[in-house]
Design a protein around this motif. Structure first.
Motif, short mmCIF file in Angstrom:
data_model
loop_
_atom_site.label_atom_id
_atom_site.label_comp_id
_atom_site.label_asym_id
_atom_site.label_seq_id
_atom_site.Cartn_x
_atom_site.Cartn_y
_atom_site.Cartn_z
N GLY A 45 0.77 -1.23 0.00
CA GLY A 45 0.00 0.00 0.00
C GLY A 45 0.80 1.28 0.00
N VAL A 66 -8.96 6.52 -4.64
CA VAL A 66 -8.58 5.13 -4.81
C VAL A 66 -9.86 4.35 -5.06
N MET A 70 -11.65 1.13 -0.56
CA MET A 70 -10.26 1.41 -0.21
C MET A 70 -10.19 2.84 0.35
N PHE A 72 -7.54 6.29 0.69
CA PHE A 72 -6.36 7.02 0.22
C PHE A 72 -5.82 7.84 1.39
N ARG A 87 -0.33 6.33 0.63
CA ARG A 87 -0.70 5.03 1.19
C ARG A 87 -2.10 4.65 0.72
N SER A 88 -2.35 3.35 0.68
CA SER A 88 -3.71 2.87 0.46
C SER A 88 -3.97 1.72 1.43
N SER A 89 -5.21 1.65 1.91
CA SER A 89 -5.59 0.56 2.80
C SER A 89 -7.01 0.12 2.48
N TYR A 95 -3.06 -1.92 5.41
CA TYR A 95 -2.40 -1.42 4.21
C TYR A 95 -2.37 -2.49 3.14
N ALA A 98 -3.49 -1.10 -4.13
CA ALA A 98 -4.75 -0.78 -4.80
C ALA A 98 -4.55 -0.86 -6.30
N LEU A 101 -5.11 4.24 -8.35
CA LEU A 101 -4.95 5.38 -7.48
C LEU A 101 -4.75 6.63 -8.31
#
Length: 109
Positions: A45, A66, A70, A72, A87-89, A95, A98, A101
């Protein structure tokens, strides 16, 4: 009247923007403007981005999106005039990479 050659100096114009995909450590850039590098941030992520032209300080605004289900985020400790970590989770806060993004960054060069 603002000429096209001067438009990029206006504070309401994104100085950096991009759309990319995270695929197991690879970052496939679909389209970008003002991005020098985009690499894996070392953990699921995380994406480390450097800019073609540094901002005048780390006081710039970041917005992003995102895919569905998800989240952002930015890595607050990473904000610098010339770089940032995105970051993406998932919605549970884990995390994870993705598929799609997008980011746009506004500020003063």
């Amino acid at each position: 009247f603002v000429t096209p050659g001067r438009t990029h100096f206006h504070p309401g114009v994104a100085k950096v923007w991009a759309k990319w995909e995270q695929n197991g450590g690879d970052h496939d850039m679909a389209v970008e403007y003002g991005v020098n590098t985009m690499v894996d941030g070392g953990a699921a992520g995380f994406s480390d981005m450097t800019f073609d032209t540094n901002f005048s300080s780390a006081a710039y605004s970041v917005t992003g999106s995102v895919e569905a289900a998800m989240i952002f985020m930015t890595e607050a400790a990473s904000w610098a005039a010339g770089a940032i970590t995105i970051r993406s989770s998932d919605t549970a806060g884990t995390y994870t990479d993705a598929t799609h993004l997008c980011v746009a960054i506004f500020g003063d060069h």
